[in-house]
Design a protein around this motif. Structure first.
Motif, PDB file in Angstrom:
ATOM      1  N   GLY A 165       0.903  -1.239   0.055  1.00  0.00           N
ATOM      2  CA  GLY A 165      -0.097  -0.141   0.100  1.00  0.00           C
ATOM      3  C   GLY A 165       0.782   1.250  -0.014  1.00  0.00           C
ATOM      4  O   GLY A 165       0.445   2.071  -0.611  1.00  0.00           O
ATOM      5  N   THR A 214       1.829   3.876  -4.123  1.00  0.00           N
ATOM      6  CA  THR A 214       1.102   5.648  -4.313  1.00  0.00           C
ATOM      7  C   THR A 214       2.597   6.262  -5.110  1.00  0.00           C
ATOM      8  O   THR A 214       2.322   6.795  -5.993  1.00  0.00           O
ATOM      9  CB  THR A 214       0.910   6.313  -3.134  1.00  0.00           C
ATOM     10  OG1 THR A 214       1.524   5.544  -1.880  1.00  0.00           O
ATOM     11  CG2 THR A 214      -0.629   6.038  -2.725  1.00  0.00           C
ATOM     12  N   ALA A 263      -5.005  -6.628  -4.209  1.00  0.00           N
ATOM     13  CA  ALA A 263      -4.904  -7.397  -2.653  1.00  0.00           C
ATOM     14  C   ALA A 263      -5.284  -8.894  -2.694  1.00  0.00           C
ATOM     15  O   ALA A 263      -6.213  -9.083  -3.670  1.00  0.00           O
ATOM     16  CB  ALA A 263      -5.577  -6.684  -1.556  1.00  0.00           C
ATOM     17  N   LEU A 305      -5.466   3.322  -5.133  1.00  0.00           N
ATOM     18  CA  LEU A 305      -4.767   4.584  -5.421  1.00  0.00           C
ATOM     19  C   LEU A 305      -5.115   6.030  -5.721  1.00  0.00           C
ATOM     20  O   LEU A 305      -4.984   7.064  -4.697  1.00  0.00           O
ATOM     21  CB  LEU A 305      -3.945   4.303  -6.658  1.00  0.00           C
ATOM     22  CG  LEU A 305      -2.824   5.300  -7.151  1.00  0.00           C
ATOM     23  CD1 LEU A 305      -1.657   4.807  -6.326  1.00  0.00           C
ATOM     24  CD2 LEU A 305      -2.364   5.222  -8.635  1.00  0.00           C
ATOM     25  N   SER A 334      -6.601   7.199  -2.004  1.00  0.00           N
ATOM     26  CA  SER A 334      -5.681   7.607  -1.134  1.00  0.00           C
ATOM     27  C   SER A 334      -5.121   8.887  -1.542  1.00  0.00           C
ATOM     28  O   SER A 334      -5.039   9.905  -0.706  1.00  0.00           O
ATOM     29  CB  SER A 334      -4.471   6.544  -0.944  1.00  0.00           C
ATOM     30  OG  SER A 334      -3.817   6.812  -2.155  1.00  0.00           O
ATOM     31  N   THR A 358      -8.755  -4.730   1.611  1.00  0.00           N
ATOM     32  CA  THR A 358      -7.513  -4.272   0.838  1.00  0.00           C
ATOM     33  C   THR A 358      -6.476  -4.014   1.863  1.00  0.00           C
ATOM     34  O   THR A 358      -5.235  -4.382   1.838  1.00  0.00           O
ATOM     35  CB  THR A 358      -7.472  -3.362  -0.383  1.00  0.00           C
ATOM     36  OG1 THR A 358      -7.499  -2.222   0.127  1.00  0.00           O
ATOM     37  CG2 THR A 358      -8.790  -3.625  -1.303  1.00  0.00           C
ATOM     38  N   GLN A 362      -5.026  -1.113   2.015  1.00  0.00           N
ATOM     39  CA  GLN A 362      -4.106  -0.373   1.307  1.00  0.00           C
ATOM     40  C   GLN A 362      -4.030   1.148   1.548  1.00  0.00           C
ATOM     41  O   GLN A 362      -3.154   1.782   1.337  1.00  0.00           O
ATOM     42  CB  GLN A 362      -4.172  -0.683  -0.268  1.00  0.00           C
ATOM     43  CG  GLN A 362      -3.779  -2.077  -0.465  1.00  0.00           C
ATOM     44  CD  GLN A 362      -4.167  -2.571  -2.074  1.00  0.00           C
ATOM     45  OE1 GLN A 362      -4.112  -3.781  -2.190  1.00  0.00           O
ATOM     46  NE2 GLN A 362      -4.787  -1.779  -2.597  1.00  0.00           N
ATOM     47  N   PRO A 377      -1.780   2.984   4.412  1.00  0.00           N
ATOM     48  CA  PRO A 377      -0.436   3.267   4.153  1.00  0.00           C
ATOM     49  C   PRO A 377      -0.304   4.175   2.811  1.00  0.00           C
ATOM     50  O   PRO A 377       0.637   5.016   2.841  1.00  0.00           O
ATOM     51  CB  PRO A 377      -0.036   1.884   3.710  1.00  0.00           C
ATOM     52  CG  PRO A 377      -0.645   1.095   4.465  1.00  0.00           C
ATOM     53  CD  PRO A 377      -1.974   1.653   4.549  1.00  0.00           C
ATOM     54  N   GLY A 378      -1.103   3.988   2.004  1.00  0.00           N
ATOM     55  CA  GLY A 378      -1.304   4.921   0.685  1.00  0.00           C
ATOM     56  C   GLY A 378      -1.255   6.374   1.071  1.00  0.00           C
ATOM     57  O   GLY A 378      -0.560   7.396   0.636  1.00  0.00           O
ATOM     58  N   SER A 381       2.156   7.699   2.723  1.00  0.00           N
ATOM     59  CA  SER A 381       3.036   7.697   1.840  1.00  0.00           C
ATOM     60  C   SER A 381       2.855   9.158   0.994  1.00  0.00           C
ATOM     61  O   SER A 381       3.773  10.009   0.913  1.00  0.00           O
ATOM     62  CB  SER A 381       3.040   6.891   0.523  1.00  0.00           C
ATOM     63  OG  SER A 381       3.703   5.734   1.115  1.00  0.00           O
ATOM     64  N   ARG A 382       1.522   9.379   0.797  1.00  0.00           N
ATOM     65  CA  ARG A 382       1.343  10.720   0.083  1.00  0.00           C
ATOM     66  C   ARG A 382       1.512  11.967   0.865  1.00  0.00           C
ATOM     67  O   ARG A 382       1.883  12.970   0.711  1.00  0.00           O
ATOM     68  CB  ARG A 382      -0.100  10.793  -0.329  1.00  0.00           C
ATOM     69  CG  ARG A 382      -0.168   9.621  -1.498  1.00  0.00           C
ATOM     70  CD  ARG A 382      -1.933   9.974  -1.797  1.00  0.00           C
ATOM     71  NE  ARG A 382      -1.945   8.871  -2.834  1.00  0.00           N
ATOM     72  CZ  ARG A 382      -1.710   9.030  -4.372  1.00  0.00           C
ATOM     73  NH1 ARG A 382      -1.076  10.087  -4.764  1.00  0.00           N
ATOM     74  NH2 ARG A 382      -1.955   8.004  -5.106  1.00  0.00           N
ATOM     75  N   ASP A 431       3.624  11.934   3.565  1.00  0.00           N
ATOM     76  CA  ASP A 431       5.244  11.791   3.756  1.00  0.00           C
ATOM     77  C   ASP A 431       5.152  12.007   5.287  1.00  0.00           C
ATOM     78  O   ASP A 431       5.806  12.675   5.750  1.00  0.00           O
ATOM     79  CB  ASP A 431       5.822  12.510   3.234  1.00  0.00           C
ATOM     80  CG  ASP A 431       7.553  12.177   3.123  1.00  0.00           C
ATOM     81  OD1 ASP A 431       7.774  11.109   3.356  1.00  0.00           O
ATOM     82  OD2 ASP A 431       8.409  12.986   2.944  1.00  0.00           O
ATOM     83  N   CYS A 432       4.239  11.074   5.869  1.00  0.00           N
ATOM     84  CA  CYS A 432       4.394  11.318   7.599  1.00  0.00           C
ATOM     85  C   CYS A 432       4.688   9.873   8.103  1.00  0.00           C
ATOM     86  O   CYS A 432       4.533   8.908   7.326  1.00  0.00           O
ATOM     87  CB  CYS A 432       3.040  11.911   8.167  1.00  0.00           C
ATOM     88  SG  CYS A 432       1.826  10.934   7.625  1.00  0.00           S
ATOM     89  N   ALA A 433       4.952   9.966   9.484  1.00  0.00           N
ATOM     90  CA  ALA A 433       5.163   8.551   9.947  1.00  0.00           C
ATOM     91  C   ALA A 433       3.991   7.695   9.693  1.00  0.00           C
ATOM     92  O   ALA A 433       2.715   8.053   9.815  1.00  0.00           O
ATOM     93  CB  ALA A 433       5.323   8.808  11.424  1.00  0.00           C
ATOM     94  N   VAL A 434       3.991   6.356   9.509  1.00  0.00           N
ATOM     95  CA  VAL A 434       2.950   5.286   9.337  1.00  0.00           C
ATOM     96  C   VAL A 434       3.129   4.009  10.274  1.00  0.00           C
ATOM     97  O   VAL A 434       4.156   3.593  10.626  1.00  0.00           O
ATOM     98  CB  VAL A 434       2.811   4.892   7.845  1.00  0.00           C
ATOM     99  CG1 VAL A 434       1.751   3.689   7.757  1.00  0.00           C
ATOM    100  CG2 VAL A 434       2.601   5.903   6.957  1.00  0.00           C
ATOM    101  N   THR A 435       2.106   3.767  11.176  1.00  0.00           N
ATOM    102  CA  THR A 435       2.133   2.601  12.031  1.00  0.00           C
ATOM    103  C   THR A 435       0.836   1.933  11.754  1.00  0.00           C
ATOM    104  O   THR A 435      -0.188   2.465  12.164  1.00  0.00           O
ATOM    105  CB  THR A 435       2.562   3.089  13.361  1.00  0.00           C
ATOM    106  OG1 THR A 435       3.812   3.790  13.452  1.00  0.00           O
ATOM    107  CG2 THR A 435       2.469   1.688  14.225  1.00  0.00           C
ATOM    108  N   THR A 436       0.977   0.582  11.214  1.00  0.00           N
ATOM    109  CA  THR A 436      -0.519   0.002  11.124  1.00  0.00           C
ATOM    110  C   THR A 436      -0.852  -0.729  11.917  1.00  0.00           C
ATOM    111  O   THR A 436       0.109  -1.453  12.938  1.00  0.00           O
ATOM    112  CB  THR A 436      -0.125  -0.712   9.772  1.00  0.00           C
ATOM    113  OG1 THR A 436       1.150  -1.478   9.672  1.00  0.00           O
ATOM    114  CG2 THR A 436      -0.007   0.194   8.579  1.00  0.00           C
ATOM    115  N   PRO A 489      -5.614   2.892 -11.590  1.00  0.00           N
ATOM    116  CA  PRO A 489      -4.904   2.022 -12.877  1.00  0.00           C
ATOM    117  C   PRO A 489      -5.542   0.706 -12.877  1.00  0.00           C
ATOM    118  O   PRO A 489      -5.446  -0.006 -14.004  1.00  0.00           O
ATOM    119  CB  PRO A 489      -3.540   1.904 -12.115  1.00  0.00           C
ATOM    120  CG  PRO A 489      -3.627   2.406 -10.999  1.00  0.00           C
ATOM    121  CD  PRO A 489      -4.811   3.331 -10.726  1.00  0.00           C
TER     122      PRO A 489
END
Ligand SMILES: Cc1cc2nc3c(=O)[nH]c(=O)nc-3n(C[C@H](O)[C@H](O)[C@H](O)COP(=O)(O)OP(=O)(O)OC[C@H]3O[C@@H](n4cnc5c(N)ncnc54)[C@H](O)[C@@H]3O)c2cc1C
Ligand SMILES: Nc1ncnc2c1ncn2[C@@H]1O[C@H](COP(=O)(O)O)[C@@H](O)[C@H]1O
Lengths: 332, 271
Positions: free
Chosen positions: A108, A112, A120, B95, B98, B128, B130, B133-134, B137-138, B140-145, B227
């Motif tokens: 995921g 991006t 998935a 995609l 997010s 999903t 997804q 985390p997507g 990323s966009r 651009d910060c810390a991510v914890t799942t 996509p």
């Protein structure tokens, strides 16, 4: 033009490579052969370079290694940066990962920046012979439907696959390939998360994925008390108790016992399912069993159709009878 | 402190049926619910609010009736919310979703800076996991799942310590804020709304943002920005195996058991 590349994430946890990496490697080899391309493993971590050659034994032509102290354990930001950078540089055609905690999170996070299409939990992956596109099939919304997804333009075509859905290919120590070392551009000070500690589960927890025998109960058992019928048979067989999702949702069993798409994929020698209807979400988790016995009072239950031996009847009559018979034979 | 919870409205998956002849989904009459994982994310945010004081804002993308889930969140203690709704968003895959959510979060942040974005571990209609985390990323910060609990939060140092559930144990992670957390169901038990709050929430007018209200490149939204395409939908293949229907020939449970245990023994499972 260089040949199309199929990338496989080699998942490692604290330096131990997960078997699912080799399951995917086998699939990657197949897809690459269909495309006339190559298979590359992506190995990221710290002090792991030496393990790269294992990937060749399972079918890789190349392994890209990023070995760096900042990558010692999985962190979304650190891994996503490192891997999406090399993917931008080498432009794989296909990129597969395991649908594990790590793989789901990472896929995921890198889809991006790459602008990639990601599917998935695929159950079938194949190259369309005409278009050469990756066809990704997964059970979709609501249960009784499958969807085939594809990605026309964006690259890589990304997909995640459940552990244990695919067989591990034969290990061949004679195979070799090229190791390519890459670097990450992030420093420790750029990374916004830090592991404080890891508390491993106590040894006693169920590991249904490795069980040789699973006796699973579904909503048909009715309530928590009735679970003992299933447990007694599992005990008699020395097997593990499994279940369908409603039992987990109802708090009757923890998630560690759930078989299926949002639970665990199992490949036992023997699966016995009682009071389970056979929604595709459950079936994808157990269809790899060698011998399948199903008990359901509804003759139209879908799970009966995937059974080697089907019994139409009340599980409260049949299951205890099987338990009794086993005890009698074992006692003799 | 400002917390944002991404809350999705989903069809109640347990109610969806498939038309056996056409092989299509029968969605008519299927009730919509708030995605269960997102409700646990909301609860975690409300607990931080109770403990440290914070403004909790809800973000939902969906059709006009999705305001229901925002009102529900407000009845439980969320301060405000916004619905992202536009035809241009229809058909978004993960995609595009997010992208749209991340842009909306940026806009929400212009008004008051955001410290934590909460998502559910996954949405039950797609499973999903997804989108969280997507978005991370966009932004651009810390991510914890897979968070199962927030241990502590330090407003001055701007860090949080959380526990994450992984396959073989629990990982304790310290993250710098702003951070995006995705939350598991085990994290907490969801509170109930008090009746007055419930009544009050019905009156809450949910602001609706369209594509124009958020800075969006339409080429990255909806079907155009997705996509992945669905090639075909079909009923699951029936595994082609010869099922022996034991009950076609025997009816006595003890006899049935004998036959089955013979087969189990032949498979070497009685050793
Ligand atoms: C995205 C998504 C992911 C999912 N993931 C999973 C997953 O990982 N695993 C999973 O299992 N499900 C999963 N599900 C749920 C799945 O779609 C089904 O709802 C679920 O598997 C049904 O469970 P069941 O068969 O126990 O219950 P039911 O469908 O209610 O079936 C109960 C069965 O018991 C039988 N029965 C009742 N009483 C008796 C009796 N006395 N004797 C014998 N038989 C009896 C009935 O005839 C019936 O067939 C998922 C769903 C979604 C939408
Ligand atoms: N349309 C949406 N509106 C608000 N939040 C969403 C939406 N879609 C996904 N999310 C968030 O992203 C999480 C993961 O979704 P998914 O990747 O679809 O499983 C959900 O639990 C929500 O928190």
């Amino acid at each position: 033009m260089s040949q199309p590349a199929v990338w496989i994430l080699i998942e490692q946890n604290d330096g131990v490579i997960a078997d699912v990496s080799w399951e995917l490697m086998g699939k990657g080899r197949e897809l690459a052969d269909d495309l006339g391309g190559e298979v590359a493993g992506i190995l990221v971590g710290h002090n792991i370079k030496d393990q790269a050659k294992e990937a060749f034994y399972y079918g890789a032509d190349k392994v890209y290694v990023i070995d760096d102290p900042t990558l010692e354990y999985y962190r979304t930001q650190a891994y996503a940066h490192a891997i999406s950078d090399i993917a931008k540089k080498h432009k794989p055609e296909i990129f597969l990962m395991a649908a594990t905690s790590l793989g789901r999170d990472l896929s995921g996070a890198i889809a991006t920046p790459l602008g990639a299409g990601l599917t998935a939990d695929c159950t079938v992956l194949e190259i369309d012979p005409e278009t050469k596109l990756l066809h990704q099939t997964r059970p979709a919304f609501g249960g009784n439907i499958m969807a085939t997804i594809y990605c026309q333009i964006a690259r890589p075509q990304m997909a995640s696959v459940r552990p244990r859905l695919l067989p591990i290919p034969e290990r061949d120590e004679k195979r070799t390939g090229t190791v390519i070392e890459e670097k990450t551009s992030l420093q420790e000070t750029d990374i916004k998360t830090r592991r404080v500690e890891f508390i491993p589960d106590e040894g006693a927890t169920v590991n249904i994925e490795d069980a040789e025998c699973v006796v699973a109960g579904g909503r048909g058992i009715g309530n928590a008390d009735n679970l003992k019928v299933i447990e007694e048979l599992a005990n008699a067989l020395g097997g593990t108790v499994g279940c369908s999702r409603p039992l987990v949702d109802a708090g009757i069993l923890p998630h560690a016992h759930q078989v299926g798409m949002s639970g665990h994929t199992i490949r036992p020698k023997l699966y016995i399912g009682a009071g389970i209807s056979g929604a595709i979400h459950h079936v994808v988790g157990m269809e790899g069993a060698d011998l399948t016995i199903v008990i359901n009072k509804d003759p139209d239950a879908a799970l009966l159709r995937v059974a080697d031996y089907g019994v139409v009847g009340n599980l409260f009559d049949i299951v205890p009878a099987i338990t009794k018979e086993i005890k009698a034979r074992k006692g003799a | 402190m400002r917390l944002v919870v991404c809350l999705k409205q989903v069809p109640d998956a347990s109610e969806v049926k498939i038309d056996p002849i056409k092989g299509t989904m029968v969605r008519a009459g299927v009730p919509s619910i708030a995605n269960p994982y997102d409700m646990h994310a909301l609860e975690e945010a409300l607990r931080l609010k109770d403990k440290y004081g914070a403004r909790v804002s809800i973000l939902t993308m969906g059709p006009p009736q999705a305001t229901d889930v925002i009102k529900r969140a407000v009845s439980l203690g969320a301060d405000d919310g916004v619905l992202l709704s536009d035809r241009a968003f229809a058909g978004s895959d993960t995609l595009a979703t997010s992208y749209i959510l991340a842009q909306a979060i940026r806009k929400m942040g212009e008004e008051e800076a955001i410290d934590v974005v909460f998502c559910g571990k996954m949405a039950i209609d797609g499973d999903t996991a997804q989108v969280g985390p997507g978005i991370g990323s966009r932004l651009d910060c810390a991510v914890t799942t897979y968070v199962v609990g927030v241990r502590s939060l330090d407003k001055d140092k701007k860090t949080v310590v959380v526990e994450r559930r992984l396959e073989r144990g629990v990982e304790v992670v310290e993250a710098d804020m702003p951070v995006l957390l995705t939350v598991n169901k085990e994290a907490n038990d969801i509170r109930y709304a008090a009746l007055p709050a419930l009544i009050e929430s019905i009156k809450y007018e949910v602001p609706v943002w369209t594509a124009e209200d958020v800075q969006l490149d339409l080429a990255q939204c909806g079907l155009k920005g997705s996509p992945t395409q669905v090639k075909k939908i079909f009923p699951p293949p029936q595994k082609d195996i010869e099922t022996v229907m034991v009950t076609d020939t025997i009816s006595d449970p003890a006899q049935i058991a004998k036959l089955l245990v013979d087969k189990i023994e032949e498979a070497g499972m009685l050793a």
